[in-house]
Design an enzyme around this catalytic site. Structure first.
Site, PDB file in Angstrom:
ATOM      1  N   SER A 259       0.838  -1.158   0.025  1.00  0.00           N
ATOM      2  CA  SER A 259       0.050   0.204  -0.153  1.00  0.00           C
ATOM      3  C   SER A 259       0.768   1.494  -0.062  1.00  0.00           C
ATOM      4  O   SER A 259       0.340   2.326  -0.519  1.00  0.00           O
ATOM      5  CB  SER A 259      -0.890  -0.209   1.169  1.00  0.00           C
ATOM      6  OG  SER A 259      -2.023  -0.997   1.322  1.00  0.00           O
ATOM      7  N   HIS A 311       0.458   5.055   4.652  1.00  0.00           N
ATOM      8  CA  HIS A 311      -0.135   5.291   3.525  1.00  0.00           C
ATOM      9  C   HIS A 311       0.446   7.198   3.268  1.00  0.00           C
ATOM     10  O   HIS A 311       0.765   7.409   1.997  1.00  0.00           O
ATOM     11  CB  HIS A 311      -1.576   5.233   3.312  1.00  0.00           C
ATOM     12  CG  HIS A 311      -1.923   4.039   3.336  1.00  0.00           C
ATOM     13  ND1 HIS A 311      -3.343   3.692   3.697  1.00  0.00           N
ATOM     14  CD2 HIS A 311      -1.308   2.804   3.074  1.00  0.00           C
ATOM     15  CE1 HIS A 311      -3.558   2.317   3.656  1.00  0.00           C
ATOM     16  NE2 HIS A 311      -2.289   1.949   3.135  1.00  0.00           N
TER      17      HIS A 311
END
Length: 337
Positions: A259, A311
């Protein structure tokens, strides 16, 4: 990761975003408004009566009424651009079942007229269909193809070792653990964790995002730049989590997944588009990138199992890499974002 929660989030947020973009009196988006309202209504009813399966119900409605028509309309436009009006018309006719809008009806009529004109002008048989656009999505993006295959192979190895939900198994195969990196000097975990995943759902969404966002960026900045952006963003994501853990801003957790790399691609798109902000459609595509970031942040806030810090660190690293690695000139304009 809870698939019901993910699908519920997609159904609600994507419908609201469609309404936000389409609810303008001058915009020809009447069909999208109706589709988004139907998805919200179905999801709301499912939430009231079948809360445990509301995400699956709303997700199916989202897939059929919003996602498939959006992908189909994009492919229909590609066929029309290539001069394949027959296939554009046929695809539009099928899409009318899911998206019966007046705009689509007008497009089909236009394709029918263009098809008739093309047949009239043709001196020989019907033109051969060019399927190169479909086949070249990954053929012209070798780095994306290799990364997808490598991620799949590593996941198969992960399955062969044991239960991917077992922290001890993930520790053995290379999950990122801040104190193991700092105290034991296992810096290789910053790299190995990028190719591990916590289940099929986690793997699918990361691979799908790489498939959608990766090829146009690789074609725009080049294969080697793309690989550097992907890996450095992922390493910066892990290093950022380790640093934030050491100073006490986040709790120590075990992390796996690409991610951070994916958000690095999103950030690189933002940096690339900022660098070429005067190019045609750059501002519109930058707005699309901002929308992706907003959706991701909202999802992170609603999902405690997801590391928002990872993230955001990947996103920031990717943004600066996009600024630095973006070519000074882009041949043929910007690729689709």
């Amino acid at each position: 990761m809870n698939l019901n929660h993910i699908l519920l989030f997609l159904a609600v947020v994507s419908s609201l975003l469609v309404l936000g973009r389409a609810w303008r009196p001058s915009a020809p988006y009447h069909g999208w408004r109706i589709a988004a309202l139907i998805v919200l209504a179905i999801t709301g009813i499912a939430w009231l009566f079948w809360r445990g399966a509301a995400g699956y119900v709303g997700g199916c409605a989202w897939f059929l009424l919003l996602f498939l028509p959006a992908i189909g309309l994009r492919k229909m436009t590609e066929f029309a651009t290539e001069g394949n009006y027959k296939f554009a018309r046929k695809l539009g006719t099928v899409l009318q079942i899911l998206h019966p809008s007046s705009e689509l009806h007008d497009q089909i009529r236009l394709f029918r007229r263009l098809e008739s004109q093309a047949n009239y002008r043709a001196a020989v048989g019907p033109a051969a269909v060019d399927h190169e656009t479909t086949r070249s999505q990954l053929r012209n993006a070798p780095a994306v193809l290799v990364l997808i295959l490598l991620t799949a192979v590593v996941f198969l190895f992960e399955i062969s070792v044991g239960d991917w939900n077992d922290p001890e198994v993930l520790h053995r195969v290379g999950a990122l653990e801040p104190y193991a990196v700092v105290v034991q000097g296992e810096y290789w975990r910053l790299f190995t964790a990028l190719f591990l995943h916590g289940g099929f759902t986690h793997l699918f969404f990361n691979v799908f995002a790489l498939y959608v966002l990766g090829p146009p960026l690789e074609r725009s900045i080049g294969t080697m730049r793309f690989v550097l952006c992907y890996l450095i963003s992922g390493l910066a994501s892990g290093a950022g989590v380790v640093g934030l853990t050491l100073i006490g801003l986040v709790h120590p957790v075990q992390l796996v997944g690409a991610s951070g790399c994916i958000m690095g691609i999103v950030g690189a798109w933002a940096g690339f588009l900022m660098r070429h902000r005067r190019a045609p459609h750059a501002k519109q595509r930058l707005a699309n990138v901002v929308m992706i970031v907003v959706i991701q942040v909202a999802f992170d806030l609603s999902t405690p199992q997801v590391s928002m810090s990872a993230h955001l660190c990947g996103l920031i690293a990717g943004f600066f890499l996009g600024l630095v690695l973006a070519p000074s000139a882009v041949d043929g304009g910007l690729d689709a974002a």
